[in-house]
Structures are given as structure tokens and as C-alpha cells.
Scaffold this active site. Structure first.
Site, PDB file in Angstrom:
ATOM      1  N   LYS A 123      -9.303   2.134  -2.021  1.00 19.26           N
ATOM      2  CA  LYS A 123      -9.561   1.580  -0.675  1.00 19.26           C
ATOM      3  C   LYS A 123     -10.909   2.029  -0.121  1.00 19.26           C
ATOM      4  CE  LYS A 123      -7.068   1.279   3.787  1.00 19.26           C
ATOM      5  NZ  LYS A 123      -5.787   1.699   4.418  1.00 19.26           N
TER       6      LYS A 123
ATOM      7  N   CYS B 221      -4.961  -3.066   2.616  1.00 15.92           N
ATOM      8  CA  CYS B 221      -4.682  -3.000   4.049  1.00 15.92           C
ATOM      9  C   CYS B 221      -5.876  -3.268   4.947  1.00 15.92           C
ATOM     10  CB  CYS B 221      -4.021  -1.672   4.400  1.00 15.92           C
ATOM     11  SG  CYS B 221      -3.317  -1.703   6.070  1.00 15.92           S
TER      12      CYS B 221
ATOM     13  N   GLU C  46       0.866  -1.190   0.000  1.00 17.04           N
ATOM     14  CA  GLU C  46       0.000   0.000   0.000  1.00 17.04           C
ATOM     15  C   GLU C  46       0.904   1.243   0.000  1.00 17.04           C
ATOM     16  OE1 GLU C  46      -1.683   0.724   3.882  1.00 17.04           O
ATOM     17  OE2 GLU C  46      -3.417   1.792   3.058  1.00 17.04           O
TER      18      GLU C  46
HETATM   19  N1  CDV Z   1      -3.044   1.355   6.565  1.00 15.31           N
HETATM   20  C1  CDV Z   1      -4.003   0.729   7.282  1.00 15.31           C
HETATM   21  O1  CDV Z   1      -5.108   0.540   6.823  1.00 15.31           O
HETATM   22  N2  CDV Z   1      -3.660   0.347   8.540  1.00 15.31           N
HETATM   23  C2  CDV Z   1      -4.573  -0.270   9.454  1.00 15.31           C
HETATM   24  C3  CDV Z   1      -4.200   0.055  10.869  1.00 15.31           C
HETATM   25  C4  CDV Z   1      -4.463   1.449  11.208  1.00 15.31           C
HETATM   26  C5  CDV Z   1      -4.938  -0.818  11.865  1.00 15.31           C
HETATM   27  C6  CDV Z   1      -4.614  -1.776   9.302  1.00 15.31           C
HETATM   28  O2  CDV Z   1      -5.714  -2.330   9.282  1.00 15.31           O
HETATM   29  O3  CDV Z   1      -3.575  -2.420   9.255  1.00 15.31           O
END
Ligand code: CDV
Length: 309
Positions: A123, A168, A46
Site C-alpha cells: 500500500k 483501500c 485488506e
Molecule cells: N484502511 C484505510 O485505508 N482506510 C481509509 C480511511 C481511514 C478513510 C479509507 O480510505 O477507507
């Protein structure tokens, strides 16, 4: 057999002062290693091209926009796209996207082996907050800097397989996986930047954070009978540690490759898309077993409503 050799190109830390050109040079080193290991597709993290800037509070629009890409490929990333085309390796990479209309997204693209972009994902599940939070050990301002993705969770036919993307935090939401599962996804690819420390619970510990990440990826892969490739940006970015733990998971939910470091590191696996068939035709044959008459609240409400409410 429909085998695709997939590389997960975990990136070590990227400092605030590091240029995109320097990052792309590191990405090309991993791409060359992937070519030597016979990879057909290489997945990067990401927001691959910069430090994880949503940890910084910024008010100045020009300062914010400097973290974003107005086109992809662009001058900085062209050498990566050119080399990938020469090597006939498909790419997946995340970046901050600024559209011609002025909208900001946390975006990821997928190319085919000719370097043509076949898929774009923005996202959907943005974690964090939009106002400065004095209670946190550090900020996570994705809700300030990005709009929620507007492209849904499509899948694309690429290299004789159905491929899908998420980014993510999406991995923690079963809805992301299921929407692609319902389209027959066979390979889910994504990157992440996950702080090693919970900004709201310092004592949580790295072990638990790695466990939760692996747990949701293995569950998502198993419950949708799909391969999954999850790639971290890891290590210490200007004093802010990000966890590693990049993995490739098979359609039975088993980890078949795992990064051992928090630096630039390539993990690979030969993924047979036909290994998804058994699960899709038996225990997770959605057409036979799903009971949608009970699923209404999943799309009708966001928060929890206890029965007395
Ligand atoms: N970049 C992200 O989406 N990070 C989130 C953190 C903040 C929990 C994740 O789900 O890994």
C-alpha cells in the site's frame, strides 16, 4: 470474449481475540461458495486475517509484530491456498507483512489458478497518523505501523488479462488508477477497511462514506476503462464499526454487483476483459489524448501551491 468470473469475498467483522485459523475457516466457506458459482478469482479484504489493528495504540514491538505475517502462505493460511489450488481458483488477499529485514508493510498478493503468487503490492497511500491523536474519536495508526509501499503500481498477466492491485485508501487517489491504466490494466482488485464513522467528523454519516467510496471506484474504473473489484471488511469489530458496500464495477463505471450486508458475503460477476477495449481505443485512448506537457506538477509537488505562493 475473455470472461473471468470474479468473486468479491466480503468479510464480516473480526474481533481482536479471533485466531487466524478461525478467519481462514470463514474464508474457505466463501471460497467453496465461489466455486459453486463458477468463480475463477476470489478477492478478499485488506488485512484479511485479523481485526483492523491500526486503530489500537501499541508501543511494544512484540505486540505489534504479532499482527504481522512473516511469510505467505504460512501455517494458518495454507489450508486456504491448498483448497484454492484444488478448486483452481486464483486468490487476492491482503495481510500485514513483516519482511526478513524487519520492514512492515500493508500488503496484498495475487495468485494464479495453481496457487502460485504472481503479484505482490504494498500500500502506497497510507492514511492516518503516526503519533497519538487526542482530537480523534479513535486512532488510525497506519503511518505508525507501516512503511509506504515500495513496489509502485505494477500490473501482471494472469488468466489472459492485465490485473493490477491497490489497497483501500489508494482508491481515493486518481494517480493509483492512472499508473495502472497506463499499463493497460483490465481488472483492478483490492480490499478495504473503512470505518463507518469519520474519526474527525462524527456527523458525516455512513451514507456519505459509502457514496464517496463508490464514487471514486466508479470514476477510476470508467476513466481507465477497467473492471474493478472492491472488497470490504465490514461490521462491528469490538465496538468499532466498518462499512460494507463491496462492489464490482464495469469499465463504463457501472456497479454490476453489490454486497447487501455487513457480514461474510460473496458477490460475483462475469467480467469480460474485452469490454475494456472500446473505452481504451476511443475516449480514453491515452496515446492520442493525454497532454503530458501540462502534468509536471502532478509528480513534482505534493501539497497545494496557490499562484501567489
Ligand atoms: N484502511 C484505510 O485505508 N482506510 C481509509 C480511511 C481511514 C478513510 C479509507 O480510505 O477507507
Amino acid at each position: 470474449m475473455r470472461e473471468i468470473t470474479v468473486g468479491g469475498a466480503q468479510m464480516g467483522p473480526i474481533q481482536k481475540a479471533e485466531s487466524r485459523e478461525a478467519v481462514v475457516a470463514r474464508m474457505i466457506v466463501l471460497l467453496e461458495a465461489a466455486a459453486k458459482r463458477g468463480c475463477d478469482l476470489v478477492v478478499y479484504p485488506e488485512l484479511t486475517l485479523t481485526t483492523f489493528f491500526p486503530r489500537y495504540w501499541m508501543d511494544d514491538e512484540a505486540e505489534i509484530d504479532a499482527w504481522f505475517e512473516r511469510e505467505m502462505p504460512n501455517g494458518a493460511t495454507k489450508p486456504l491456498f491448498d483448497r484454492a489450488r484444488e478448486l483452481e481458483i486464483a486468490l487476492c488477499l491482503g495481510y500485514a507483512e513483516l519482511t526478513p529485514e524487519g520492514d512492515h508493510y500493508n500488503t496484498q498478493i495475487l495468485t494464479d489458478r495453481t496457487g502460485a503468487i504472481v503479484g505482490k503490492y504494498r500500500k502506497v497511500h497510507l492514511p492516518g497518523h503516526s503519533e497519538y491523536d487526542t482530537e480523534r474519536a479513535f486512532q488510525h495508526l497506519e503511518k505508525k505501523y507501516f512503511l509506504p509501499g515500495d513496489l509502485g503500481f505494477p500490473v501482471w498477466r494472469n488468466m489472459d488479462a492485465w490485473m493490477g492491485m491497490m489497497i483501500c485508501n489508494d482508491r481515493r487517489w486518481p494517480e493509483s488508477w492512472r499508473l495502472m491504466g497506463l499499463q493497460g490494466v483490465e481488472l483492478v482488485v483490492f480490499g478495504y477497511n473503512t470505518p463507518s464513522v469519520n474519526s474527525q467528523m462524527g456527523g458525516e454519516g455512513l451514507e456519505k462514506r459509502l457514496y464517496h467510496s463508490e464514487l471514486v471506484i466508479c470514476a477510476g474504473a470508467y476513466q481507465n476503462a477497467t473492471w474493478a473489484v472492491a472488497v470490504a471488511k465490514a461490521g462491528d469489530e469490538d465496538g468499532h464499526p466498518l462499512m460494507g458496500g463491496s462492489i464490482i464495477v464495469d469499465p463504463n463505471g457501472f456497479v454490476v454487483a453489490k454486497a447487501q450486508t455487513e457480514g461474510d458475503e460473496l458477490i460475483t460477476a462475469v467480467c469480460d476483459m474485452d469490454a475494456t477495449v472500446f473505452g481504451k481505443e476511443t475516449i480514453f485512448d491515452f496515446a492520442r489524448h493525454r497532454r503530458i506537457e501540462h502534468y509536471g506538477p502532478i509528480t513534482a509537488q505534493t501539497g497545494v501551491k496557490t499562484p501567489e505562493a
